[in-house]
Design a protein around this motif. Structure first.
Motif, mmCIF file in Angstrom:
data_model
loop_
_atom_site.group_PDB
_atom_site.id
_atom_site.type_symbol
_atom_site.label_atom_id
_atom_site.label_comp_id
_atom_site.label_asym_id
_atom_site.label_seq_id
_atom_site.Cartn_x
_atom_site.Cartn_y
_atom_site.Cartn_z
ATOM 1 N N ARG A 116 -15.497 4.308 -1.578
ATOM 2 C CA ARG A 116 -15.669 5.355 -2.545
ATOM 3 C C ARG A 116 -16.574 5.475 -3.156
ATOM 4 O O ARG A 116 -17.251 6.235 -3.422
ATOM 5 N N ASP A 151 0.893 -1.783 -0.154
ATOM 6 C CA ASP A 151 0.126 -0.351 -0.184
ATOM 7 C C ASP A 151 1.019 1.267 -0.118
ATOM 8 O O ASP A 151 0.585 2.430 -0.733
ATOM 9 N N ALA A 196 -5.082 8.208 0.436
ATOM 10 C CA ALA A 196 -6.895 8.831 0.460
ATOM 11 C C ALA A 196 -7.221 8.334 1.430
ATOM 12 O O ALA A 196 -8.674 8.348 1.683
ATOM 13 N N TRP A 197 -6.062 8.541 2.402
ATOM 14 C CA TRP A 197 -6.814 8.797 4.006
ATOM 15 C C TRP A 197 -6.528 9.639 4.235
ATOM 16 O O TRP A 197 -5.153 9.988 4.369
ATOM 17 N N THR A 255 -10.833 0.247 -0.119
ATOM 18 C CA THR A 255 -10.727 2.393 0.125
ATOM 19 C C THR A 255 -11.273 2.111 -1.254
ATOM 20 O O THR A 255 -12.994 3.151 -1.063
ATOM 21 N N GLY A 281 -6.199 4.788 7.517
ATOM 22 C CA GLY A 281 -6.172 3.696 6.903
ATOM 23 C C GLY A 281 -5.411 3.303 7.717
ATOM 24 O O GLY A 281 -5.888 1.613 7.196
ATOM 25 N N ARG A 327 -10.687 12.734 1.352
ATOM 26 C CA ARG A 327 -9.934 11.044 1.847
ATOM 27 C C ARG A 327 -11.363 10.779 2.972
ATOM 28 O O ARG A 327 -11.977 11.393 3.560
#
Length: 227
Positions: free
Chosen positions: A153, A44, A52-53, A149, A92, A197
């Protein structure tokens, strides 16, 4: 009855419990007990997925106590190549991986149950449990964080039920499920002006009650999002 999808997790329960106990005084040894998690974190980080977090506090808003040990918090962020100042960390990283090592009791049970129980996965339409492959060990083609994720989303894109403004911050809450029964998935994200996010996702049983509680007070940052 245990289903085939649950077998990998059930067979690893002892390892997860042992890792959580070890995390109190030896985070490195704790992570070594779940090598698939360590491999997923590296994967990751290389893919920039932690971007993204949002930031999230590890101090539970109900108990007012940390849900993961401070030493583990710092060890996970170092493994992911992320800077963090206790108790605010990458949501995340902390939620998806750190919660596996949590022994903290909350009014809703152990934090890791959402990843090891079939309820949230079913609500998202996942055929297997989120952490099944990672707990077996070794690298995986799609990490738990990547799957979570994408799922969160998609839920926000399709099932946003509330939008809130907290000063300059825009927040969105989505609730939905793809299964015919069982819990619903809730996803929460905020945008501070540089792009939305994710903050968290978890199962809920009664959306009407959850929305009533949200509507009962003024808009605010929720579910351990950092001010």
């Amino acid at each position: 009855m245990t289903t085939p999808d649950e077998q990998p997790v059930k067979s690893s329960t002892d390892h997860v419990d042992a890792a959580a106990r070890r995390a109190i005084d030896d985070p490195s040894a704790a992570l070594a007990l779940l090598p698939g998690v360590a491999a997923s974190i590296r994967q990751d980080a290389a893919g920039g997925l932690f971007d993204a977090w949002e930031l999230s506090s590890v101090v539970d808003e109900n108990t007012r106590e940390p849900v993961v040990p401070e030493a583990l918090f710092h060890h996970l962020h170092a493994a992911a190549g992320l800077d963090a100042t206790w108790p605010a960390g990458n949501a995340g990283l902390v939620h998806v991986y750190g919660y596996l090592f949590s022994l903290a009791e909350t009014p809703y049970g152990l934090k890791r149950e959402r990843w090891l129980d079939a309820g949230l996965a079913a609500a998202y339409g996942e055929r297997t449990l989120f952490h099944a492959e990672a707990l077996i060990g070794g690298a995986v083609s799609v990490t738990p964080l990547a799957r979570i994720t994408d799922a969160a989303r998609a839920l926000l894109a399709e099932h946003t039920v509330r939008e809130e403004r907290i000063g300059p911050v825009r927040a969105r809450i989505a609730i939905g499920r793809r299964s015919a029964s069982g819990p619903f998935a809730l996803a929460y994200a905020i945008d501070r002006g540089a792009g939305e996010r994710l903050v968290t996702t978890f199962p809920i049983s009664t959306p009407a009650e959850t929305l009533a509680a949200i509507d009962a007070g003024p808009p605010r940052l929720r579910w351990n999002a950092v001010e």
